[in-house]
Write an enzyme that holds these catalytic residues in place. Structure first.
Site, PDB file in Angstrom:
ATOM      1  CD  GLN A 178      -3.089  -0.749   0.047  1.00  0.00           C
ATOM      2  OE1 GLN A 178      -3.359   0.434  -0.216  1.00  0.00           O
ATOM      3  NE2 GLN A 178      -3.786  -1.818  -0.371  1.00  0.00           N
ATOM      4  CG  HIS A 200      -3.375  -4.593  -8.350  1.00  0.00           C
ATOM      5  ND1 HIS A 200      -4.431  -4.428  -7.830  1.00  0.00           N
ATOM      6  CD2 HIS A 200      -2.684  -5.787  -7.806  1.00  0.00           C
ATOM      7  CE1 HIS A 200      -4.625  -5.454  -6.580  1.00  0.00           C
ATOM      8  NE2 HIS A 200      -3.526  -6.063  -6.750  1.00  0.00           N
ATOM      9  CB  THR A 236       8.073 -17.668 -19.476  1.00  0.00           C
ATOM     10  OG1 THR A 236       8.560 -18.947 -19.922  1.00  0.00           O
ATOM     11  CG2 THR A 236       8.421 -16.634 -20.790  1.00  0.00           C
ATOM     12  CB  CYS A 323      -9.456 -10.558   0.604  1.00  0.00           C
ATOM     13  SG  CYS A 323      -7.981  -8.963   0.188  1.00  0.00           S
TER      14      CYS A 323
HETATM   15  C1  LIG Z   1      -3.390  -5.728  -2.398  1.00  0.00           C
HETATM   16  C2  LIG Z   1      -2.641  -6.126  -1.097  1.00  0.00           C
HETATM   17  C3  LIG Z   1      -1.711  -7.394  -1.267  1.00  0.00           C
HETATM   18  C4  LIG Z   1      -1.916  -8.266  -2.313  1.00  0.00           C
HETATM   19  O1  LIG Z   1      -1.234  -8.060  -3.521  1.00  0.00           O
HETATM   20  P1  LIG Z   1      -1.712  -8.953  -5.017  1.00  0.00           P
HETATM   21  O2  LIG Z   1      -0.801  -8.213  -5.709  1.00  0.00           O
HETATM   22  O3  LIG Z   1      -3.375  -8.461  -5.132  1.00  0.00           O
HETATM   23  O4  LIG Z   1      -1.612 -10.162  -4.486  1.00  0.00           O
HETATM   24  C5  LIG Z   1      -0.915  -7.482  -0.094  1.00  0.00           C
HETATM   25  N1  LIG Z   1      -0.848  -6.754   0.971  1.00  0.00           N
HETATM   26  C6  LIG Z   1      -1.379  -5.431   0.859  1.00  0.00           C
HETATM   27  C7  LIG Z   1      -1.297  -4.700   2.043  1.00  0.00           C
HETATM   28  C8  LIG Z   1      -2.319  -5.158  -0.089  1.00  0.00           C
HETATM   29  O5  LIG Z   1      -3.013  -4.312   0.196  1.00  0.00           O
END
Ligand SMILES: *Cc1c(COP(=O)(O)O)cnc(C)c1O
Length: 395
Positions: A178, A200, A236, A323
């Site tokens: 984050q 992302h 890959t 989640c």
């Molecule tokens: C979104 C998130 C993840 C997981 O990342 P992904 O790329 O979606 O697997 C892990 N830790 C935190 C603090 C997140 O906000």
């Protein structure tokens, strides 16, 4: 539509989309192939590694590309556990409000004979370096504490925690998913040994991330197979996504000062406007907080209904993390900062992106105020609270 759920995911930046399509169209070779099309892909991959490393003050060889933040968290923690077990050290310290990628990995290790200490989080959503120091034992092999929380946005005193870990000779991992791209991170200054990131969350593509691990740390494979990523992560490489991640990260890091000085006043204005609603309270420290994070609990409200009505009004928000929505349990993060179940159920997370306007802030505040009002008007719980048959928990 106003998208205010940037902690769940962000829109890709134009620059990242351009990089990604360019690589997909023109640089389709396998970076492990020796002919020139492959070698061109290899160059793109290694340039991305260099760029990502530079963004956090690391060296390129300390970066392993992964499928995202979850995989990076898994690999970091499992690697440290395997290294620890070899020295007879099977104690790990973390906090009660980590992301599930960390908590569930720790739960699995607990079944394999590791002892896990989950530090309590203060009401303001912070832990202290002193508390970490007190929890470290002779058999502690890892401290893993997130840089910034995904629900309430609180930023931990990472530099101090890292310093304590180094003084005591314990590896320090941080889930910085984050934080990266939103606040300044330097692995040297912050005393970080391992760090997880995900594209992302900073306007890069989904399904790609990276793990930083200092040169002297031997990573263990989570995925077995070929010798990609110096033998530490088979498969890959997703060259186009990795290149797009590097573009997005460079862009984010170059604009950190500008973005945060623009966003913080907007965040604080939204907090101020929502605070005017009776019987609500901000979750997490007001200052040590991500520039785009606003998180409130409202008494006498169900978070799920709040989201649905906000969606009707064109505002995308979240209650707890994506989640856990879908389960009826209240957020473990809100419980960890001491919210009781009833109050934790009425939570709302609004996470803003850099391009939000003042008008949109006002629209969000108005929508939240109206929706809370409406839901309370037909809530039996609220009626009991107002009639004094139940006590308000939030004054
Ligand atoms: C979104 C998130 C993840 C997981 O990342 P992904 O790329 O979606 O697997 C892990 N830790 C935190 C603090 C997140 O906000």
């Amino acid at each position: 539509m106003i998208y205010a759920d940037n902690a769940a995911t962000t829109a890709m930046s134009d620059a990242a989309i351009n990089t990604m399509t360019e690589v997909m169209k023109n640089i389709y070779g396998n970076p492990s192939s020796l002919y020139s099309v492959g070698q061109k892909a290899k160059e793109v991959l290694e340039q991305a590694r260099e760029d990502v490393a530079t963004a956090i003050g690391a060296c390129a060889r300390e970066i392993t590309f992964t499928s995202g933040g979850s995989e990076a968290d898994n690999q970091a923690i499992v690697s440290a556990a395997i290294l620890g077990a070899k020295q007879g050290k099977k104690h790990i310290i973390s906090t009660a409000f980590e992301h599930h990628a960390v908590l569930h990995t720790l739960r699995k290790l607990a079944k394999e004979g590791f002892e896990i200490t989950l530090l309590d989080v203060h009401e303001n959503g912070l832990v202290t370096a002193e508390e970490v120091n007190e929890a470290i034992r002779d058999d502690t092999c890892l401290v893993t504490i997130m840089y910034a929380n995904n629900e309430i946005g609180t930023i931990q005193p990472i530099r101090e925690i890292g310093a304590v870990c180094h003084e005591r000779g314990v590896l320090f991992h941080t889930d910085a998913v984050q934080a990266i791209g939103h606040i300044k991170i330097d692995v040297e200054r912050d005393n970080i040994d391992m760090l997880s990131a995900s594209a992302h969350k900073f306007h890069g593509p989904k399904g790609v991330g990276f793990l930083f691990a200092r040169k002297n740390i031997r990573l263990s494979n989570i995925i077995e197979g070929g010798a990609q990523e110096r033998g530490k992560r088979a498969g890959t490489e997703n060259v186009a996504a990795i290149a797009a991640m590097a573009t997005a990260l460079k862009e984010a890091v170059n604009n950190i000062d500008k973005n945060s000085s623009n966003l913080i006043p907007k965040r604080d204005r939204l907090i101020e406007l929502i605070s005017k609603i009776p019987h609500c309270e901000l979750n997490g420290d007001a200052k040590s907080r991500l520039p785009g994070n606003v998180n409130f609990c409202f008494e006498g409200i169900e978070g799920e209904s709040l989201l649905l009505l906000l969606d009707d009004k064109g505002v995308c928000a979240s209650s707890g993390s994506a989640c856990t929505s879908g389960s009826l349990d209240p957020s473990h993060v809100l419980l960890a900062i001491g919210r009781v179940h009833d109050v934790a159920h009425g939570s709302l997370r609004l996470t803003l992106s850099e391009d939000i306007t003042d008008e949109e802030i006002d629209l969000i505040a108005l929508a939240v105020t109206e929706v809370v009002d409406r839901l309370r008007s037909f809530s039996p719980v609220w009626r009991d609270l107002v009639n004094g048959k139940r006590e308000f928990i939030i004054k």
